[in-house]
Every structure is written in C-alpha cells, then in structure tokens.
Scaffold this motif. Structure first.
Motif, mmCIF file in Angstrom:
data_model
loop_
_atom_site.group_PDB
_atom_site.id
_atom_site.type_symbol
_atom_site.label_atom_id
_atom_site.label_comp_id
_atom_site.label_asym_id
_atom_site.label_seq_id
_atom_site.Cartn_x
_atom_site.Cartn_y
_atom_site.Cartn_z
ATOM 1 N N ASP A 76 0.998 -1.483 -0.098
ATOM 2 C CA ASP A 76 -0.059 0.132 0.241
ATOM 3 C C ASP A 76 0.618 0.818 0.217
ATOM 4 O O ASP A 76 1.631 1.949 0.866
ATOM 5 C CB ASP A 76 -0.496 0.221 1.002
ATOM 6 N N ASP A 77 0.444 2.327 -0.906
ATOM 7 C CA ASP A 77 2.300 2.818 -1.118
ATOM 8 C C ASP A 77 1.282 4.406 -0.212
ATOM 9 O O ASP A 77 1.821 5.058 -0.747
ATOM 10 C CB ASP A 77 1.893 3.611 -2.588
ATOM 11 N N SER A 78 0.525 4.445 -0.097
ATOM 12 C CA SER A 78 0.518 5.292 1.353
ATOM 13 C C SER A 78 0.740 5.120 2.067
ATOM 14 O O SER A 78 0.634 5.859 3.619
ATOM 15 C CB SER A 78 -1.282 5.423 1.512
ATOM 16 N N GLN A 79 1.211 4.325 2.465
ATOM 17 C CA GLN A 79 2.088 3.769 3.882
ATOM 18 C C GLN A 79 3.574 3.811 3.549
ATOM 19 O O GLN A 79 4.877 3.978 3.317
ATOM 20 C CB GLN A 79 1.704 2.245 3.863
ATOM 21 N N ILE A 80 3.807 4.764 5.109
ATOM 22 C CA ILE A 80 5.118 5.725 4.938
ATOM 23 C C ILE A 80 5.267 4.710 6.812
ATOM 24 O O ILE A 80 5.165 4.690 7.574
ATOM 25 C CB ILE A 80 5.175 6.844 5.148
ATOM 26 N N LEU A 85 8.161 9.414 9.123
ATOM 27 C CA LEU A 85 7.614 10.052 9.996
ATOM 28 C C LEU A 85 7.499 10.899 10.740
ATOM 29 O O LEU A 85 7.400 12.509 10.943
ATOM 30 C CB LEU A 85 6.044 9.732 9.891
ATOM 31 N N ALA A 86 8.309 10.586 11.924
ATOM 32 C CA ALA A 86 9.130 11.696 12.760
ATOM 33 C C ALA A 86 9.977 11.656 12.688
ATOM 34 O O ALA A 86 9.784 12.998 13.106
ATOM 35 C CB ALA A 86 8.815 9.985 14.624
ATOM 36 N N LEU A 88 10.331 13.878 9.685
ATOM 37 C CA LEU A 88 9.185 14.743 9.717
ATOM 38 C C LEU A 88 9.542 15.326 10.359
ATOM 39 O O LEU A 88 9.433 16.750 10.262
ATOM 40 C CB LEU A 88 8.158 14.163 8.842
ATOM 41 N N ILE A 104 8.497 18.878 0.162
ATOM 42 C CA ILE A 104 8.525 17.661 0.467
ATOM 43 C C ILE A 104 8.131 16.563 -0.737
ATOM 44 O O ILE A 104 7.594 17.028 -1.159
ATOM 45 C CB ILE A 104 7.303 16.991 1.429
ATOM 46 N N SER A 105 9.087 15.559 -0.485
ATOM 47 C CA SER A 105 9.137 14.945 -1.965
ATOM 48 C C SER A 105 9.366 13.579 -1.884
ATOM 49 O O SER A 105 10.328 12.741 -1.173
ATOM 50 C CB SER A 105 9.572 14.926 -3.265
ATOM 51 N N PHE A 106 8.365 12.926 -2.062
ATOM 52 C CA PHE A 106 8.880 11.190 -1.675
ATOM 53 C C PHE A 106 8.702 10.585 -3.305
ATOM 54 O O PHE A 106 8.831 10.903 -4.450
ATOM 55 C CB PHE A 106 7.604 10.500 -2.024
ATOM 56 N N ASP A 232 6.473 -4.302 8.786
ATOM 57 C CA ASP A 232 5.386 -5.439 9.402
ATOM 58 C C ASP A 232 5.502 -6.604 9.072
ATOM 59 O O ASP A 232 5.766 -7.078 8.570
ATOM 60 C CB ASP A 232 4.566 -4.458 10.121
ATOM 61 N N ASP A 233 4.576 -6.169 7.327
ATOM 62 C CA ASP A 233 4.486 -7.931 6.718
ATOM 63 C C ASP A 233 5.374 -8.258 6.047
ATOM 64 O O ASP A 233 5.556 -9.602 6.403
ATOM 65 C CB ASP A 233 4.208 -6.820 5.213
ATOM 66 N N PHE A 236 6.994 -10.029 9.343
ATOM 67 C CA PHE A 236 6.106 -11.331 9.575
ATOM 68 C C PHE A 236 5.504 -12.342 8.675
ATOM 69 O O PHE A 236 6.612 -13.170 9.477
ATOM 70 C CB PHE A 236 4.300 -10.593 9.156
#
Lengths: 339, 339
Positions: A76-80, A85-86, A88, A104-106, A232-233, A236
């Motif tokens: 899921d590409d909205s997952q950072i 993030l911290a 950031l 900002i740019s991903f 996490d995936d 796992f």
DNA sequence: AAATGACATGACACCGGTGTCAGAATGGGG
DNA sequence: CCCCATTCTGACACCGGTGTCATGTCATTT
C-alpha cells in the motif's frame, strides 16, 4: 484594491519611495524610525506580504529546504515508515525554528528522482532520507557533489563517498541490544533484517550485535538470519518462514521496530509466547512501540535531535561553515517484550 | 562556467535570442523544430533548469500547494498521528501526479499560524489537515475566505461556514461500527473519544453509532463515555479510568485507532481479554491496525482517495471550476478484536 | 560663511524568466 | 512581379522585490 498589495502601493499611501518601503519593512537602520512605523502600519492594513518569488529571485536564495524521502516499496503506497514520519516531524520543526520552509517529495526508488530543487532555485539545500543504501544512487549523488549542490543524507556513512551523512551509531545500538539479551541469558538468537552491505544501517546493527556476542564466545547462527525490508509485513513473513522451517530460538533481534511488530505477530499466531518463549527486541523506538502487545523493547533513536542535526548541518553546509557532530547516540529502552 | 546556467547562456551557445530559448524549452509551437532540438540539447548539456523564482514571479503562480497540519498537542512533539502521515503520503503523491510541489508546515494549535503561503505567492492554495475542530480558527478561516485565498479543509463540514471541506462520512462509519457490534450481540458498549461538537468528526462518529443503536432500542450509557484526544496515551488513560471506576462493558468503540490501541493496552493490563471479554472497534484503519494484538477491527478511510480528493478539489478551486464529490465512503474492516 | 559629515531618501539597474508586438524570411496566388 | 499569408525570430517591457549610488537636508565644525 484588486489583486495583492505590492510595496508600490504602500509607497503610494505612505508618500515615500518604494525603496524606502522595502528598507523599512526589513527594519534597515537606514530608515527613520517614524517612517518605519508608518510603513509597517500601512503594510499591516493592506495585509501586505513580501512576494517570495521576487525576493528570492533578487537575493538568489529561497530560505527553503527540500526533503526527499526514499521508501522501500510497500504494497500500500500510502503507507510510510513511522520512523521517517517522526523524522519528518522533527525536521519540519527544526526548519520552522530557523525560518526555513520545507518542500517535500517522495521518491520511488525506481523512478528518476527529481533532485532539481536546488538547480531550479526552489531550495537552498536538500535532505535525503531513506533506509539504508543510497548505493543505488551513488552516481547521482556524485553528480550532485560535482554540481556543488548542498545536501545531507540520513543513514550509514559510506566510506568511499565524501558526502555528508548524519546517522545513528547503529553499531553501538546493536551492541546494546546484544548486551541486554546476554544479561537475560537469551543467547540463542535469530535476526530478522538484511545482514548485508546492501542495507548499511541494518548491517551495522547486525555487526554491532554479533560482535558483542562474539566477545562472549557466542554468535548468531547464519540459518537464524532471515531477510526482511523494514515493514511489518516483511517481518511477519520472514519470521513465519523461520518458524515453518522449524528453526528454534529464544530471542529475536529485529533490524527495525516495524519488523519486530510483524515478528511478534507471526510468533503469537504460531502460539509462541513473547517474551516467555522468545524475547523480542527492535530498533528505532517508533511511537507505537510502547503500545504493542507486549510493549516492545527497542533501541531508541532520538528523532528530534536527528532532525535538528540534519537541518543545522545542512545550513552549515549552505553557509560554508564547518560541520558539527554527526553521530546520534542510541539508547536501549527496556519494555515487556524481553521480560 | 561559474554559477548556474541561464537561458541567456543557452541563447549564446545556440546563436539565437533568449526569447527563442524560452519558447523552445516550453515546446512552443512557434519555434522551429530544428532550433527546438538544438536548444534542448544545449540545455541538457549545461544542466540548465528553469529558475522557478523568475518563472513564478512572471507568471504569478507557484505550482505549489501548502499543507498545514494541525495537531493535538502530544507529550512528545515529534510524534504525529499515523493517519495524517498516511494522508500526507497520499497528498504528496497526488501533488506529484499533477506536477505540483508541496510545502509542509506543522502548526501548534496555540501559536499563530502562518497561513501567508498564498499571500506571499509561495503557494497557489492551501490544504488544512487536522482532527476535528477548525472552530477555534473560524475567524482566521473567514479572513482567508474574504481575501480570496484558495483552500480546502479535511474534516467535518461546519454548516455555518461556506468553506470547502472534504471529509469521510463519519456518521455512516459510526453506523457501520454499531451494526457490526449489534450483529455480534455486544451491545453494552463504551465509547472513548470526544462526543461533543468540539470534535465534529468524533461527534459524527458517535452520533452515527448511537443513532444506529437507537434504531434497535439501545443506547450508549453516558457514564460509559470517556473523553480522549486522538493519541494512544489518551485512549489508554481514558479506558483505565473507566475500568478503575468499575464500569462494565462488553464492547468498546474508540473514536480513532490510536485511541483503540491505547484502550486495548489498558484492557490487557487490567486482565480483561480482547475480544473475549470486550470487543474493540476503532476508526481510521491506520497501517499498524492490522498488526496490533489482537488485530484491530476498524472503520477504514481510504487515505489515498482522500489525498487525491483534497488535491484535485483544491486545484479546481484554484482554477475556478466546480467542485467534485467531496464525501469519502468508509468501510468496515473486521479483524480479530471483535471476533 | 564655507566645509564636513551623518542621516534619510529617491532613482535606477538588476535578478531570470514570460508574453506581446513588430518585423524578417519564405512561399504561393493573382 | 507584386501582394499577402504563414512561419519564425528578436527586441523589449514586465513581474516585485533588493542593493547601489547619487542626492538632499540639516547640524556641527573651523
């Protein structure tokens, strides 16, 4: 009044020249106190704001920093990654403190990255943030160096490159984790992450850990190492594969908290108890680490300080000053996952 | 060559005028194919990049969007709500897709916020992102409206204001959660969050939930409502206070996932089993929701779509076009915390 | 009274592009 | 051969500030 007010409008109302307005607004000592006040008043009344484009164009600087985030691809590409993030967050704050804006740019690892922020005068400097290897980008980074672009990287130092890297002392962090497990007598340890040069940070963590083990005549069995990227995936599945291969261990060192969270999930699903059967230790101390079940023992990286260091050092680079310290000292946070 | 190349340099090498260079680089049909090619070649060779400041100054637009993040204050201020981070990610991507840059700023609720991005021509429009109430800012938002600043908000629609809000159908999300619990026959339910107009989003979620309960002759007992802001910490303490007041319930609806995570933590610590003793349901579906123990049932908000909606609608606003749909349909994700 | 300096201000070039307008070069039709 | 349309290019003003230089005013010095 149509459109935005300009310094000419203020000049008109104040009955002075535009030059004087410009000086007055920047509190130049050249301008008389009285006119200064009048100009400021009128400016406020007209809700005047300096046009950054005009100002930047003239002064040839933007007071802006660009942040490029490199991410491992995830489903899921909205997952950072929460750690970034911290970072950031702290970078934003650090920028705000010194009066800089943040662009900002991903970046998709695959895509061509547009590091043209500095070329196009949109930013005075660039911060590169990503897990591990900028090795793939070495060529491009070299080009940036040649061009004289100001930039700092977060991550492991790569010796052959003269670029400026700010990073956590990952090696020492690994040592801390190992020390802790040795104290607990949990020495049959698995490692989930990437123990190769391809992920310099993970590699350093692993080496610190393993070297500490070696000091005590121990070692991580290579069959107990499973590759994972920092999700996490991934953690796992890597853990699950160890379990299904019937590999036994009583401790698990995850190269990042996200991996650890995935690992705990996999262990719990397999009926393996944390920390009774397997002690789990992570790395990063992301916000949720204290709210997992059980709460996660981990190596803390002070993201606030890291963000500050990145920004201040980049500014020093921009202003051609010497660099300050650039190594962040990690700290072990002991929670229930190893108790 | 010292300094960066300008269009004049290219003009010089190409033996044409600077005007022609400018046109050629923007692929104007007015310029001859051959000269166009030549100009592009030389530009590439000189690593020329258009100066954004000059360009923006002339065209009076910045191709940049500013994102203002309003956060509930947290103890550690480098900690950002993962939901917003996900939003941030999708907004960045949406911006990149339409060729816009993104300027980011975190706002302290207390501090004066610098919404002067548009005034100063740094951005063409603004996205306001925060949980719940922009009520405190109503006055400032009105001022923005008057000034003609283009902006969109994320969050509950406030009827008395004509500003553009994009939001999730929180009411419907609450209904979904209630319906699910009713099906499970878990109707002795607690609510952790803020069930007042002060947090319009939480309020809508609560109302949707409670109205659905009422349809079945049920209701949330007001003593089983505990206030919390959207942090795991806050959820933890709110839940703990319910427990220590000896209030019994067999289900818990948290106004956000972070709250739910804190709640689970508190319940587990008190020896209350999730989901056996208490079924827990959250809201947002943040990335870690599937990796809590047990994995969290929650109401999913499609952040990718939300980011896209925010950006495209802001652009429509900027270009004075009509607004598209602005309500996001939530979806129930059933995981182990209610099984 | 003339000269000197401090202080305050205005005029103007400049940053690097974009857009408009005028004009050159070419070609086809009458 | 001239006229006009088409195609391409250059000159130039302009966006809204900043920085430099010149100018003007007034008090102080000799």
């Amino acid at each position: 009044m149509k459109g935005k007010a300009t310094s000419f409008d203020i000049a008109h109302y104040a009955g002075v020249s535009q030059s004087t307005v410009s000086r007055a607004l920047r509190n130049s000592p050249l301008v008389n106190e009285e006119t200064r006040k009048k100009v400021h008043e009128i400016a406020k009344e007209l809700n005047y704001k300096v046009d950054k484009n005009a100002s930047n164009l003239r002064t040839q600087q933007s007071n802006t920093i660009a942040l490029l985030l490199f991410e491992d691809p995830t489903k899921d590409d909205s997952q950072i990654n929460p750690f970034f993030l911290a970072m950031l967050g702290s970078i934003t704050r650090a920028c705000a403190n010194v009066g800089y804006d943040l662009l900002i740019s991903f970046q998709q690892s695959s895509k061509d990255w547009h590091a043209d922020y500095e070329d196009s005068h949109r930013a005075d400097g660039i911060i590169l943030l990503g897990y591990g290897d900028f090795i793939d980008y070495q060529e491009k980074l070299d080009k940036l160096m040649v061009q004289g672009t100001k930039f700092v990287c977060w991550g492991a130092k790569v010796e052959q490159s003269p670029r400026l890297s700010i990073s956590c002392d990952n090696y020492h962090g690994g040592q801390l984790a190992a020390e802790h497990l040795i104290n607990l007598k949990r020495t049959n340890c698995a490692f989930i992450g990437d123990a190769s040069e391809h992920s310099p940070e993970f590699f350093a963590r692993f080496n610190g850990f393993n070297d500490e083990f070696k000091k005590h005549g121990l070692e991580i069995d290579s069959r107990k190492i499973a590759n994972a990227i920092s999700t996490d995936d991934s953690g796992f599945h890597a853990t699950k594969s160890l379990i299904s291969n019937n590999i036994k261990f009583d401790a698990l060192f995850a190269a990042s908290d996200l991996i650890a969270i995935g690992a705990i999930s996999a262990l719990t699903q397999a009926g393996i108890k944390v920390p009774e059967d397997v002690a789990v230790i992570g790395f990063d101390d992301i916000p949720i680490a204290s709210f997992t079940t059980p709460p996660l023992t981990t190596v803390h990286q002070n993201t606030s300080k890291a963000g500050e260091m990145l920004v201040t050092n980049l500014l020093r680079l921009i202003h051609e000053q010497d660099i300050e310290e650039n190594l962040l000292i990690p700290e072990l946070i002991i929670r229930a996952s190893t108790r």
